[in-house]
Design a protein around this motif. Sequence first.
Motif, PDB file in Angstrom:
ATOM      1  N   ILE A  72       0.850  -1.205   0.000  1.00 34.56           N
ATOM      2  CA  ILE A  72       0.000   0.000   0.000  1.00 34.56           C
ATOM      3  C   ILE A  72       0.880   1.247   0.000  1.00 34.56           C
ATOM      4  N   LYS A  73       1.924   1.233   0.821  1.00 33.39           N
ATOM      5  CA  LYS A  73       2.833   2.386   0.910  1.00 33.39           C
ATOM      6  C   LYS A  73       3.626   2.569  -0.385  1.00 33.39           C
ATOM      7  N   PHE A  74       4.035   1.470  -1.020  1.00 33.05           N
ATOM      8  CA  PHE A  74       4.694   1.553  -2.322  1.00 33.05           C
ATOM      9  C   PHE A  74       3.774   2.211  -3.346  1.00 33.05           C
ATOM     10  N   SER A  75       2.525   1.799  -3.340  1.00 34.14           N
ATOM     11  CA  SER A  75       1.550   2.364  -4.275  1.00 34.14           C
ATOM     12  C   SER A  75       1.385   3.871  -4.048  1.00 34.14           C
ATOM     13  N   LEU A  76       1.292   4.261  -2.790  1.00 32.49           N
ATOM     14  CA  LEU A  76       1.181   5.692  -2.470  1.00 32.49           C
ATOM     15  C   LEU A  76       2.419   6.461  -2.928  1.00 32.49           C
ATOM     16  N   LEU A  77       3.597   5.921  -2.647  1.00 32.25           N
ATOM     17  CA  LEU A  77       4.830   6.599  -3.059  1.00 32.25           C
ATOM     18  C   LEU A  77       4.928   6.711  -4.579  1.00 32.25           C
ATOM     19  N   SER A  78       4.439   5.708  -5.291  1.00 32.48           N
ATOM     20  CA  SER A  78       4.499   5.768  -6.754  1.00 32.48           C
ATOM     21  C   SER A  78       3.622   6.896  -7.292  1.00 32.48           C
ATOM     22  N   LYS A  79       2.568   7.246  -6.543  1.00 31.11           N
ATOM     23  CA  LYS A  79       1.669   8.336  -6.958  1.00 31.11           C
ATOM     24  C   LYS A  79       2.140   9.688  -6.442  1.00 31.11           C
ATOM     25  N   LEU A  80       2.679   9.716  -5.240  1.00 34.66           N
ATOM     26  CA  LEU A  80       3.022  10.985  -4.585  1.00 34.66           C
ATOM     27  C   LEU A  80       4.451  11.445  -4.852  1.00 34.66           C
ATOM     28  N   GLY A  81       5.363  10.497  -5.004  1.00 39.17           N
ATOM     29  CA  GLY A  81       6.774  10.838  -5.177  1.00 39.17           C
ATOM     30  C   GLY A  81       7.130  10.990  -6.636  1.00 39.17           C
ATOM     31  N   TYR A  82       8.351  11.390  -6.874  1.00 42.90           N
ATOM     32  CA  TYR A  82       8.850  11.570  -8.235  1.00 42.90           C
ATOM     33  C   TYR A  82       9.866  10.489  -8.574  1.00 42.90           C
ATOM     34  N   TYR A  83       9.521   9.242  -8.254  1.00 41.38           N
ATOM     35  CA  TYR A  83      10.405   8.126  -8.507  1.00 41.38           C
ATOM     36  C   TYR A  83      10.121   7.549  -9.891  1.00 41.38           C
ATOM     37  N   SER A  84      11.186   7.191 -10.594  1.00 42.26           N
ATOM     38  CA  SER A  84      11.007   6.539 -11.891  1.00 42.26           C
ATOM     39  C   SER A  84      10.480   5.127 -11.648  1.00 42.26           C
ATOM     40  N   LYS A  85       9.872   4.563 -12.673  1.00 41.35           N
ATOM     41  CA  LYS A  85       9.394   3.180 -12.568  1.00 41.35           C
ATOM     42  C   LYS A  85      10.556   2.238 -12.301  1.00 41.35           C
ATOM     43  N   GLU A  86      11.713   2.552 -12.879  1.00 45.67           N
ATOM     44  CA  GLU A  86      12.904   1.723 -12.683  1.00 45.67           C
ATOM     45  C   GLU A  86      13.317   1.694 -11.211  1.00 45.67           C
ATOM     46  N   ILE A  87      13.353   2.833 -10.569  1.00 42.36           N
ATOM     47  CA  ILE A  87      13.741   2.909  -9.150  1.00 42.36           C
ATOM     48  C   ILE A  87      12.707   2.204  -8.280  1.00 42.36           C
ATOM     49  N   LEU A  88      11.430   2.422  -8.562  1.00 45.18           N
ATOM     50  CA  LEU A  88      10.377   1.744  -7.800  1.00 45.18           C
ATOM     51  C   LEU A  88      10.476   0.228  -7.972  1.00 45.18           C
ATOM     52  N   ASN A  89      10.708  -0.222  -9.198  1.00 44.36           N
ATOM     53  CA  ASN A  89      10.816  -1.670  -9.450  1.00 44.36           C
ATOM     54  C   ASN A  89      12.026  -2.271  -8.750  1.00 44.36           C
ATOM     55  N   GLU A  90      13.162  -1.553  -8.746  1.00 45.38           N
ATOM     56  CA  GLU A  90      14.350  -2.048  -8.036  1.00 45.38           C
ATOM     57  C   GLU A  90      14.063  -2.208  -6.550  1.00 45.38           C
ATOM     58  N   ALA A  91      13.396  -1.216  -5.965  1.00 47.53           N
ATOM     59  CA  ALA A  91      13.068  -1.281  -4.538  1.00 47.53           C
ATOM     60  C   ALA A  91      12.109  -2.443  -4.263  1.00 47.53           C
ATOM     61  N   LEU A  92      11.130  -2.601  -5.119  1.00 43.91           N
ATOM     62  CA  LEU A  92      10.163  -3.684  -4.951  1.00 43.91           C
ATOM     63  C   LEU A  92      10.835  -5.052  -5.108  1.00 43.91           C
ATOM     64  N   MET A  93      11.769  -5.161  -6.047  1.00 34.71           N
ATOM     65  CA  MET A  93      12.503  -6.427  -6.226  1.00 34.71           C
ATOM     66  C   MET A  93      13.323  -6.756  -4.985  1.00 34.71           C
ATOM     67  N   GLU A  94      13.936  -5.735  -4.390  1.00 28.23           N
ATOM     68  CA  GLU A  94      14.703  -5.965  -3.152  1.00 28.23           C
ATOM     69  C   GLU A  94      13.789  -6.489  -2.049  1.00 28.23           C
ATOM     70  N   CYS A  95      12.608  -5.908  -1.938  1.00 33.93           N
ATOM     71  CA  CYS A  95      11.648  -6.357  -0.910  1.00 33.93           C
ATOM     72  C   CYS A  95      11.118  -7.754  -1.226  1.00 33.93           C
ATOM     73  N   ASN A  96      10.915  -8.049  -2.505  1.00 35.92           N
ATOM     74  CA  ASN A  96      10.432  -9.380  -2.874  1.00 35.92           C
ATOM     75  C   ASN A  96      11.427 -10.456  -2.483  1.00 35.92           C
ATOM     76  N   LYS A  97      12.724 -10.169  -2.555  1.00 34.85           N
ATOM     77  CA  LYS A  97      13.735 -11.137  -2.108  1.00 34.85           C
ATOM     78  C   LYS A  97      13.502 -11.491  -0.641  1.00 34.85           C
ATOM     79  N   LYS A  98      13.184 -10.486   0.149  1.00 37.20           N
ATOM     80  CA  LYS A  98      12.934 -10.715   1.584  1.00 37.20           C
ATOM     81  C   LYS A  98      11.637 -11.506   1.765  1.00 37.20           C
ATOM     82  N   TRP A  99      10.601 -11.091   1.059  1.00 33.16           N
ATOM     83  CA  TRP A  99       9.290 -11.728   1.230  1.00 33.16           C
ATOM     84  C   TRP A  99       9.284 -13.167   0.722  1.00 33.16           C
ATOM     85  N   ASN A 100      10.126 -13.479  -0.244  1.00 33.15           N
ATOM     86  CA  ASN A 100      10.136 -14.815  -0.832  1.00 33.15           C
ATOM     87  C   ASN A 100      11.083 -15.785  -0.127  1.00 33.15           C
ATOM     88  N   LYS A 101      11.668 -15.353   0.971  1.00 32.48           N
ATOM     89  CA  LYS A 101      12.575 -16.244   1.722  1.00 32.48           C
ATOM     90  C   LYS A 101      11.804 -17.313   2.456  1.00 32.48           C
TER      91      LYS A 101
END
Length: 171
Positions: free
Chosen positions: A142-171
Amino acid sequence: MIIVSDSSTLILLAKINILKMVHNYYKKVLIPKQVFIETVEIGKEQNKEDALIIEKEIKDKKIIISEIINKENLNVILKDFKCNLGEAEMLSLAIDKNATLFTDDAEAMKACRVYDLEFITALAFLVKLINDNKIDKEEALIKFSLLSKLGYYSKEILNEALMECNKKWNK
């Protein structure tokens, strides 16, 4: 550890409801007067909820409005970088206090590299909270979704951050 924040990052942290978690990592959270004006005074004039959240953190002494010590640094920053007064005061205060910065501003990040100052973005702080198990996956998405709308992050930066979190979640 001390952290100094600019307006945009402070607002983002308040909007995604993680501002209160900053104190788990930093002993002192400082803002210069101009950041207070931009986030609280102007925010309240515009009836912004984040302004009230930030103001409460200040009233609870969790965020401290701090004076700039070295005005010469402020003038050099204003001359050398394309940043507004709030960002220039934040950078000057961070130099004065040898502090880390909360910033999502590209020009402020450039100044951090020039002055060898550490910085963290709102997105990087969210990832840190996730990696430290302070936020569960559902809330984080939910917070990622909000940041993607409110912040000025590129899709690439958002995807990199999400991939890092997915590594943790998929352990």
